[in-house]
Design an enzyme around this catalytic site. Structure first.
Site, short mmCIF file in Angstrom:
data_model
loop_
_atom_site.label_atom_id
_atom_site.label_comp_id
_atom_site.label_asym_id
_atom_site.label_seq_id
_atom_site.Cartn_x
_atom_site.Cartn_y
_atom_site.Cartn_z
N GLY A 36 0.84 -1.21 0.00
CA GLY A 36 0.00 0.00 0.00
C GLY A 36 0.87 1.25 0.00
O GLY A 36 0.64 2.19 -0.77
N HIS A 37 1.89 1.26 0.87
CA HIS A 37 2.80 2.42 0.91
C HIS A 37 3.55 2.54 -0.42
O HIS A 37 3.73 3.64 -0.94
CB HIS A 37 3.84 2.25 2.02
CG HIS A 37 3.25 2.26 3.40
ND1 HIS A 37 3.27 1.16 4.21
CD2 HIS A 37 2.64 3.24 4.10
CE1 HIS A 37 2.70 1.46 5.36
NE2 HIS A 37 2.31 2.71 5.32
N SER A 187 -2.23 -3.22 5.29
CA SER A 187 -2.12 -2.37 6.48
C SER A 187 -0.94 -2.85 7.31
O SER A 187 -0.67 -4.06 7.38
CB SER A 187 -3.40 -2.49 7.31
OG SER A 187 -3.18 -2.00 8.62
#
Ligand code: PAF
Length: 281
Positions: A36-37, A187
């Site tokens: 995600g990052h 996450s």
């Protein structure tokens, strides 16, 4: 990738880049980096000349000190991933560097309604801490574009409000949620889940799909009841909220209106881990 720990060193370097008319994109993170990052970094690389990532586990945004203590720190792996992604700059400041005059917030941000609901209601003070650190980071980095993940839907709205209040020049770019093949939203907290819990946690994604498919067919109260059952059957122990809101204002709604853009948001605990997810409907 160049790593800076000191604000003064980072700013000297950024000044040179600006003199060369380079555009700057910024992705603030708390580390424990995952796909995600990296999708924020990739989105930035497509838009600007120089991409900066910061890693700073901001103590002022944790309303639960246990959550802060348990926040995963994986700095070596984070650096490895950023290098591999060819991120240009990593800013890795200390608490003293970010808060030289102490962590106390001198003046609250006037965030209004957006701070009173959902995450704001369950994590008092959280968004003030988020604004405090993002405000400070924007002051330091002064990026052209700020990249943030849709997974923290309410956080994006709060940060946009803070940017307006503080007149920062950065434009917020929202990057879609990165999901594992199972549907689980990426996450840093997923690292704290066992494999079994990870599998069960996909019930959040399935719930969001259920909401999307039934939004115009069932009463919202009925939808929420069924989703609560789905989550409990997948061994979620506690549900903080299941809400269907106006996607622009986050005002919770009770019935379907096809003229309003909607977002469904869920926060629930599996084991001791609190997960959040959302879907535009
Ligand atoms: O979303 C996060 O990781 C954090 O809230 C942020 C934006 C980096 C501020 O600490």
């Amino acid at each position: 990738m160049i790593l800076f720990k000191r604000i003064s060193d980072l700013q000297t370097h950024l000044q040179k880049l600006r003199q060369e008319n380079k555009t700057i994109g910024f992705a603030p993170t708390m580390g424990a980096l995952h796909e995600g990052h990296l999708s924020l970094i990739k989105a930035s690389q497509e838009e600007v000349d120089i991409t900066i990532c910061s890693i700073f586990v901001n103590p002022t945004q944790f309303n639960d000190s246990k959550d802060f203590e348990k926040y995963p720190i994986t700095i070596d792996n984070d650096i490895y991933l950023l290098e591999k992604q060819r991120c240009d700059i990593l800013f890795l400041p200390s608490v003293n560097e970010i808060y030289p005059n102490g962590k106390e917030l001198k003046q609250l941000y006037d965030l209004g309604f957006i701070e009173s609901i959902l995450e704001g209601a369950f994590r008092p003070g959280h968004f003030q801490g988020v604004c405090q650190v993002v405000d400070r980071l924007l002051e330091i980095v002064q990026p052209d574009l700020l990249f943030m993940g849709q997974k923290d839907y309410q956080q994006i709205m709060v940060v946009k409000k803070m940017i307006e209040l503080k007149n920062h020049k950065a434009k917020v770019i929202v990057v879609p949620i990165f999901r594992e093949p199972s549907g689980l939203a990426s996450s840093s907290r997923n690292m704290r889940l066992t494999n079994d819990e990870k599998e069960k946690a996909t019930a959040i994604y399935q719930s969001l799909i259920f909401i999307k498919e039934n939004i115009s067919r069932l009463f919202f109260v009925e939808i929420k009841q069924q989703v609560a059952e789905m989550l409990m059957n997948s061994e979620f122990q506690k549900i903080d909220y299941i809400e269907i809101c106006n996607a622009e204002t986050l005002e919770p709604l009770e019935k379907y209106d096809k003229t309003i853009k909607l977002v469904a948001l869920i926060a629930a605990f599996i084991g001791e881990v609190r997960l959040i997810d959302n879907m535009i409907l």
